[in-house]
Design a protein around this motif. Structure first.
Motif, mmCIF file in Angstrom:
data_model
loop_
_atom_site.group_PDB
_atom_site.id
_atom_site.type_symbol
_atom_site.label_atom_id
_atom_site.label_comp_id
_atom_site.label_asym_id
_atom_site.label_seq_id
_atom_site.Cartn_x
_atom_site.Cartn_y
_atom_site.Cartn_z
ATOM 1 N N ALA A 1 -56.709 44.398 67.408
ATOM 2 C CA ALA A 1 -56.402 43.280 68.286
ATOM 3 C C ALA A 1 -55.232 43.280 68.804
ATOM 4 C CB ALA A 1 -57.210 42.043 67.964
ATOM 5 N N TYR A 2 -54.848 43.148 70.079
ATOM 6 C CA TYR A 2 -53.615 43.039 70.631
ATOM 7 C C TYR A 2 -52.847 44.107 70.152
ATOM 8 C CZ TYR A 2 -55.356 38.180 70.455
ATOM 9 O OH TYR A 2 -55.900 37.202 70.379
ATOM 10 N N TYR A 3 -53.345 45.073 70.080
ATOM 11 C CA TYR A 3 -52.429 46.539 69.840
ATOM 12 C C TYR A 3 -51.867 46.958 70.885
ATOM 13 C CZ TYR A 3 -52.032 51.904 69.546
ATOM 14 O OH TYR A 3 -51.784 53.064 69.541
ATOM 15 N N SER A 4 -52.439 46.853 72.384
ATOM 16 C CA SER A 4 -51.775 47.186 73.328
ATOM 17 C C SER A 4 -50.679 46.235 73.796
ATOM 18 C CB SER A 4 -53.142 47.194 74.447
ATOM 19 O OG SER A 4 -53.348 46.047 74.736
ATOM 20 N N GLU A 5 -50.829 45.430 73.626
ATOM 21 C CA GLU A 5 -49.553 44.232 73.913
ATOM 22 C C GLU A 5 -48.123 44.623 73.049
ATOM 23 O OE1 GLU A 5 -52.874 43.391 73.989
ATOM 24 O OE2 GLU A 5 -52.967 41.894 75.508
ATOM 25 N N ALA A 6 -48.702 44.884 71.744
ATOM 26 C CA ALA A 6 -47.532 45.141 70.948
ATOM 27 C C ALA A 6 -47.065 46.484 71.201
ATOM 28 C CB ALA A 6 -48.219 45.395 69.477
ATOM 29 N N ALA A 7 -47.737 47.343 71.401
ATOM 30 C CA ALA A 7 -47.337 48.917 71.815
ATOM 31 C C ALA A 7 -46.560 48.840 72.975
ATOM 32 C CB ALA A 7 -48.375 50.026 71.720
ATOM 33 N N VAL A 8 -46.848 48.172 74.131
ATOM 34 C CA VAL A 8 -46.466 48.097 75.394
ATOM 35 C C VAL A 8 -44.959 47.572 74.982
ATOM 36 C CG1 VAL A 8 -46.214 47.098 77.478
ATOM 37 C CG2 VAL A 8 -48.282 48.359 76.830
ATOM 38 N N ASP A 9 -44.960 46.433 74.312
ATOM 39 C CA ASP A 9 -43.652 45.664 74.145
ATOM 40 C C ASP A 9 -42.739 46.566 73.660
ATOM 41 O OD1 ASP A 9 -42.724 43.016 74.877
ATOM 42 O OD2 ASP A 9 -43.211 42.100 73.108
ATOM 43 N N LEU A 10 -43.097 47.395 72.375
ATOM 44 C CA LEU A 10 -42.156 48.016 71.495
ATOM 45 C C LEU A 10 -41.547 49.201 72.385
ATOM 46 C CD1 LEU A 10 -40.612 48.743 68.999
ATOM 47 C CD2 LEU A 10 -42.799 49.909 68.097
ATOM 48 N N ALA A 11 -42.661 50.082 73.173
ATOM 49 C CA ALA A 11 -42.066 51.236 73.858
ATOM 50 C C ALA A 11 -41.192 50.688 75.025
ATOM 51 C CB ALA A 11 -43.517 51.679 74.429
ATOM 52 N N ALA A 12 -41.331 49.613 75.600
ATOM 53 C CA ALA A 12 -40.797 48.988 76.684
ATOM 54 C C ALA A 12 -39.228 48.840 76.168
ATOM 55 C CB ALA A 12 -41.249 47.897 77.297
ATOM 56 N N ALA A 13 -39.046 48.193 75.001
ATOM 57 C CA ALA A 13 -37.721 47.913 74.478
ATOM 58 C C ALA A 13 -37.067 48.946 74.236
ATOM 59 C CB ALA A 13 -37.956 46.902 73.236
ATOM 60 N N LEU A 14 -37.713 50.058 73.358
ATOM 61 C CA LEU A 14 -37.043 51.134 72.705
ATOM 62 C C LEU A 14 -36.611 52.156 74.058
ATOM 63 C CD1 LEU A 14 -39.630 52.314 70.074
ATOM 64 C CD2 LEU A 14 -37.244 51.399 69.671
#
Length: 421
Positions: A297-310
């Protein structure tokens, strides 16, 4: 921007696709490549991915391929979501430890070690191929056991960050209970992957008001019920443990439960069968409700947030990630991989300072860190004695007779995946 998902044929993938489509302003993906050797699954998942993008008006291009080198070439970030051996191997991880009276689970205990031994060599091979093809790409690891896999990647010098959805799940849950936006909830999250505690729940950021005491006073029953732990225990701890801590705090109770019901692997395998049938429906153009029960659950939000920051395009300034300790927890080696809040930017994650950790938690963290060190050594160099040493060090095993029996079982059930066996 080009992103590549290795393990793109996973039934998880539509969750990720949905996040990329909804959050395209945060992470403007121009090309998304799904890489997987399972051609039939990849075709089904890829077809649904195309339809989700089309429904939500996303202009990005989706490519599916079984060619890893071609798939990662030119990628800005590579997401890893692998399961070496598939659900059949998971079924074994959850079954044979129970024969010895130990928890059978895919990331914790003997089953978690088996998964690490199968997974680390494969992930390192993929990472080396990414580095040869595209040395500037970030590797975001969602593959379990995340802590051990991320440590293997960092130890080999890769640009890697580990990601888990436990923290974002707590953030969303607490926000709902408190009646605030998830963005307003900052967790004091400390420990190792799948061995963490929320020691503070702050409103507005790292220096905001800690409302954890109020949360437990007003909603302690709900929190404890979700954890499947007694409310009295949560109140005595004064913190919120990850639900994975139940394997430690109620080990024998969990073993009794697991012995009387079908394995989670069997449930997931049936769910995957149903999901893949749904994905093949040309009329389906959104992630089905059943996928929420699959996990992540919420994997996509976490992945988008992390990739965007990196990648320097945005994302939350503070995120819970798996990264090198570097003195954050002074009782652990600098090269241990911890799971904490970090400031994340183009140079990678920088852990935020962590207040002194209660010895009740620090002792277990130090113990499991030692196990992870031995587990990684076994994954990299193989050998029965190294497997035995890792199991003997694990707090859910810890007895030589058990460690011996579990070592034999682990090798017998994983021989086809262990080059040295």
């Amino acid at each position: 921007m080009k992103l590549t998902v290795v393990g793109g044929g996973s039934t998880y993938t539509p969750e990720l696709i949905d996040g990329f489509a909804r959050l395209r302003d945060t992470l403007p993906v121009e090309e998304l490549v799904l890489v997987d050797p399972a051609a039939e699954r990849l075709e089904l998942v890829g077809g649904l991915a195309h339809r989700i993008f089309a429904r939500q008006g996303h202009p990005g291009r989706i490519v599916t391929t079984s060619d890893l080198d071609a798939g990662v070439e030119g990628a800005d970030a590579v997401l890893l979501q692998l399961r070496v051996g598939g659900q059949a191997a998971r079924e074994q991880d959850e079954t044979w430890p129970l024969e010895c009276g130990c928890v059978g689970q895919e990331t914790t205990g003997a089953g978690g070690l088996a998964k690490a031994l199968r997974t680390v060599p494969v992930v390192l091979d993929i990472a080396e191929r990414v580095r040869r093809t595209n040395p500037d790409a970030w590797i975001i690891d969602f593959t379990n056991p995340v802590g051990i896999v991320t440590r293997a990647l960092l130890q080999a010098g890769h640009k890697a960050v580990g990601l888990c959805n436990v923290a974002i799940g707590f953030q969303r849950k607490f926000a709902g209970l408190l009646g605030v936006s998830p963005a307003d909830v900052h967790l004091d999250h400390v420990g190792l992957n799948h061995l963490t505690w929320e020691t503070g729940v702050r409103l507005g950021g790292p220096t905001g008001e800690d409302v954890l005491p109020r949360l437990l006073a007003e909603h302690g029953g709900t929190v404890a019920e979700d954890l499947r732990l007694p409310r009295t225990l949560v109140e005595r701890l004064g913190v919120v443990p990850s639900y994975y801590l139940r394997y430690f705090y109620a080990h024998d109770e969990v073993v009794r439960e697991l012995r009387t019901k079908p394995s989670r692997a069997a449930e997931v395998a049936e769910m995957e069968r149903r999901l893949l049938a749904m994905y093949g429906d040309p009329a389906l153009d959104e992630k089905p409700e059943l996928l929420a029960k699959r996990g992540g659950a919420y994997y996509s939000e976490a992945a988008v947030d992390l990739a965007a920051a990196l990648l320097g395009g945005g994302g939350s300034p503070y995120q819970v990630v798996n990264t090198h300790n570097r003195g954050t927890l002074p009782f652990l080696p600098d090269d241990a991989v911890i799971e904490v809040q970090a400031a994340v930017g183009a140079k990678g994650p920088a852990p935020l300072p962590v207040p002194s950790v209660d010895p009740l938690h620090a002792g277990l963290v130090a113990n499991v860190t030692a196990y992870e060190d031995l587990a990684l050594d076994a994954a990299l160099r193989g050998g029965r004695d190294r497997v035995f040493r890792a199991l003997l060090a694990h707090p859910l095993v810890g007895q030589y007779a058990l460690a011996d029996a579990l070592t034999d079982q682990l090798i017998a059930h994983n021989r086809e995946h262990l080059a040295w066996a």
